[in-house]
Design an enzyme around this catalytic site. Structure first.
Site, PDB file in Angstrom:
ATOM      1  N   MET B   1       8.066   0.965  -8.811  1.00  0.00           N
ATOM      2  CA  MET B   1       7.451   1.247  -7.518  1.00  0.00           C
ATOM      3  C   MET B   1       7.441  -0.001  -6.647  1.00  0.00           C
ATOM      4  SD  MET B   1       4.500   4.009  -6.790  1.00  0.00           S
ATOM      5  CE  MET B   1       3.554   4.138  -8.200  1.00  0.00           C
ATOM      6  N   CYS B   2       6.420  -0.789  -6.654  1.00  0.00           N
ATOM      7  CA  CYS B   2       6.201  -1.967  -5.807  1.00  0.00           C
ATOM      8  C   CYS B   2       5.560  -1.545  -4.480  1.00  0.00           C
ATOM      9  CB  CYS B   2       7.450  -2.757  -5.470  1.00  0.00           C
ATOM     10  SG  CYS B   2       8.225  -3.512  -6.900  1.00  0.00           S
ATOM     11  N   GLY B   3       4.746  -2.445  -3.955  1.00  0.00           N
ATOM     12  CA  GLY B   3       4.133  -2.221  -2.648  1.00  0.00           C
ATOM     13  C   GLY B   3       4.480  -3.368  -1.724  1.00  0.00           C
ATOM     14  N   ARG B  32       0.484   0.188  -6.722  1.00  0.00           N
ATOM     15  CA  ARG B  32       1.943   0.357  -6.760  1.00  0.00           C
ATOM     16  C   ARG B  32       2.630  -0.796  -7.471  1.00  0.00           C
ATOM     17  NH1 ARG B  32       4.207   3.998  -2.981  1.00  0.00           N
ATOM     18  NH2 ARG B  32       6.157   2.881  -3.253  1.00  0.00           N
ATOM     19  N   THR B 149       3.404  -6.478  -3.866  1.00  0.00           N
ATOM     20  CA  THR B 149       2.819  -6.236  -5.184  1.00  0.00           C
ATOM     21  C   THR B 149       3.924  -5.643  -6.040  1.00  0.00           C
ATOM     22  OG1 THR B 149       2.103  -3.995  -4.622  1.00  0.00           O
ATOM     23  CG2 THR B 149       0.558  -5.769  -4.159  1.00  0.00           C
TER      24      THR B 149
END
Lengths: 230, 311
Positions: B1-3, B32, B149
């Site tokens: 995912m990652c934000g 995330r 993130t």
């Protein structure tokens, strides 16, 4: 006199709200639910299964009213991905815009987007109806199997790619059709069905001026001579 | 995912609150990406004769004084060091190459995270909330920042693999997605003598864009070239000394939401990262279109947005 309940998601968690909606609401005298401060949170009102009016005041996140049965849910704001995904019956309405995959895999019910819907709207539609007052993004109605998608505005690229038996009506322009999607003549029965859907969605629209997109059904059977060119 | 998150302040009085506004964005996007985080802030620095170098030294609290002392012998009295836990901003009249070579020789445990006249960069391993408190992100002041993130999918979890990535001066990039041809991009750049610090796909994208800019492209032109060269999924959020730039690939599988008011431009992977911002209920909230460049400039008399559509 019907009862109503208000939930403030600044003070109550989505889990508490949804547990109430699943366990306590059915069979109670409550017929209206008001949800304040959704603040973009996910899964609000997912899994509803009783005749209730739910109003969500503000922008909401992903999976709003997913798997909905019977309930009428209105979001007074925008929603994130996959609003009304896997809806079985009832109605979900978004007063603002919807992000990707609105109405994904919906089996029944009506999803209305008053603004625009983003890409992959109505992906894998399985019998539900999706009506968008504005535009839809690319790859909308991808692999849609049954049901109807109405786009009053313009459709993005690759509309109806790998379409099965769902039908698409478009009021505006179409950037491009996806593989195996084709424009088909509007019959009197199409105009009638579209008019009924627009009326049910509470939208204005001249049904005669829409175009119908359906499947050419050339992908239904494997063609070894196509060399993966469609 | 990652934000990903980004915030560019248009109203000058709000720049003192940049960090305070950004920490809840980063914290929220911890859902995330819980394994590491970082951000690059662009500060209004007093005029100095040198560049600022963000240095990272895990467990380095005891070394900073000696490092400063030794660097003063090379760079003179203008050298300064602003220490913040394991991170310090070294201001030095030496060139980036000279600083890098000196560190490699004398302080091999210290990494240079960024170089430039306005950028300061932090990144580390752990939950974004903990990293924000470790480096007191709430106290950050500046014109704009971008943060990330990380939920690692394609290369290891380490501070060096955390975002933002930088290349050159005053340029950084955060990425949600994954590139499918980073190895060929990296090999091509390495043949031109460009050095890499990690095997991370985002570093390849970042160094590609910076290479294009060194060849004379504007950032927007570099991105247009990247649409043809970088394969895979990406929402890229980039910053330079005076700009924040957002772009999504043609398929737009990785999300982004923008909220604009007269006071700020905020970008997040999801709206909930922006929900706490003042005036967001009346903001212009929208989803960026695929393969479209969104660029916001920091200018004194209100910031303007220019959007270029790439066909």
């Amino acid at each position: 006199m019907s009862d109503s309940r208000e939930f403030d998601l600044a003070a109550t968690s989505v889990r508490e709200l949804n547990q109430y909606l699943h366990a306590e609401l059915p069979g109670s005298d409550v017929t209206r639910i008001s949800v304040q401060n959704p603040n973009g949170q996910h899964s609000i009102g997912a899994g509803l299964d009783c005749p209730v009016e739910v109003d969500i005041h503000g922008h909401a996140g992903y999976f709003i009213a997913g798997m909905n049965k019977q309930a009428r849910v209105t979001v007074h704001g925008n929603v994130g991905w996959s609003v009304g995904e896997n809806m079985m019956s009832g109605q979900v309405r978004v007063n603002g815009h919807a992000s990707e995959s609105a109405g994904a895999s919906a089996h029944g019910g009506l999803l209305v987007i008053d603004g625009d819907a983003s890409s992959r709207c109505g992906i894998s539609l399985k019998g539900g109806n999706v009506v968008v007052a504005g535009d839809v993004g690319h790859f909308s109605a991808f692999m849609a199997q049954a049901g109807t998608m109405v786009v009053c505005g313009n459709a993005g690229a690759n509309l109806g790619d790998s379409l099965y038996e769902a039908v698409i009506y478009v009021g505006g322009s179409i950037d491009s059709l996806g593989a195996d999607a084709r424009e088909e003549p509007m019959e009197a029965s199409d105009v009638e069905a579209l008019r009924d859907l627009l009326t049910e969605a509470g939208l204005e629209g001249d049904a005669e001026n829409f175009r119908r997109v359906g499947s050419a059904r050339s992908l239904y059977h494997w063609n070894a001579e196509a060399h993966q060119e469609y | 995912m990652c934000g990903i998150v980004g915030l560019l302040i248009r109203r000058a009085e709000m720049r003192a609150s940049l960090g305070q506004l950004a920490v809840p964005m980063l914290d929220c996007m911890g859902d995330r990406g819980p394994d590491s985080a970082g951000l690059a802030v662009f500060e209004d620095r007093v005029e100095t004769t040198g560049l600022g170098f963000s240095l990272y030294c895990p467990g380095g609290e005891d070394d900073w004084d000696a490092l400063l002392e030794q660097h003063r012998q090379l760079g003179g009295d203008e050298v300064s060091l602003d220490v913040n836990a394991d991170n310090a901003l070294l201001t030095s009249p030496l060139s980036p190459l000279a600083v890098a070579e000196w560190l490699e020789r004398e302080w091999p445990g210290v990494d240079v995270l960024s170089a430039g006249s306005r950028i300061r960069l932090f990144k580390d391993e752990g939950h974004p909330r903990d990293i924000a408190s470790r480096y007191d992100f709430e106290s950050l002041v500046g014109t704009h920042l971008v943060g990330h993130t990380r939920m690692a999918t394609e290369s290891m979890v380490s501070p060096a693999h955390a975002h933002p990535f930088t290349a050159g001066e005053d340029f950084c990039l955060v990425h949600n997605g994954s590139l499918s041809n980073p190895n060929s991009v990296r090999r091509r750049l390495q043949r031109r003598g460009i050095a890499f610090q990690t095997d991370n796909d985002t570093e390849a994208g970042c160094r590609y864009l910076e290479w294009r800019m060194r060849e004379g492209d504007s950032l927007e032109e570099a991105i247009e070239a990247a649409f043809g060269e970088l394969d895979g999924f990406f929402t890229f959020l980039m910053a330079t000394a005076d700009k924040m730039v957002l772009v999504r690939d043609a398929f737009a599988c990785k999300p982004a939401v923008v909220a604009e008011t007269e006071d700020y431009v905020a970008v997040g992977s999801e709206f909930r990262a922006l929900a706490h911002l003042p005036g967001v209920a009346d903001a212009h909230v929208y989803e960026p279109s695929p393969q479209t460049i969104y660029s916001w400039s920091v200018v004194e008399a209100g910031s303007t947005q220019t959007t270029a559509v790439v066909s």
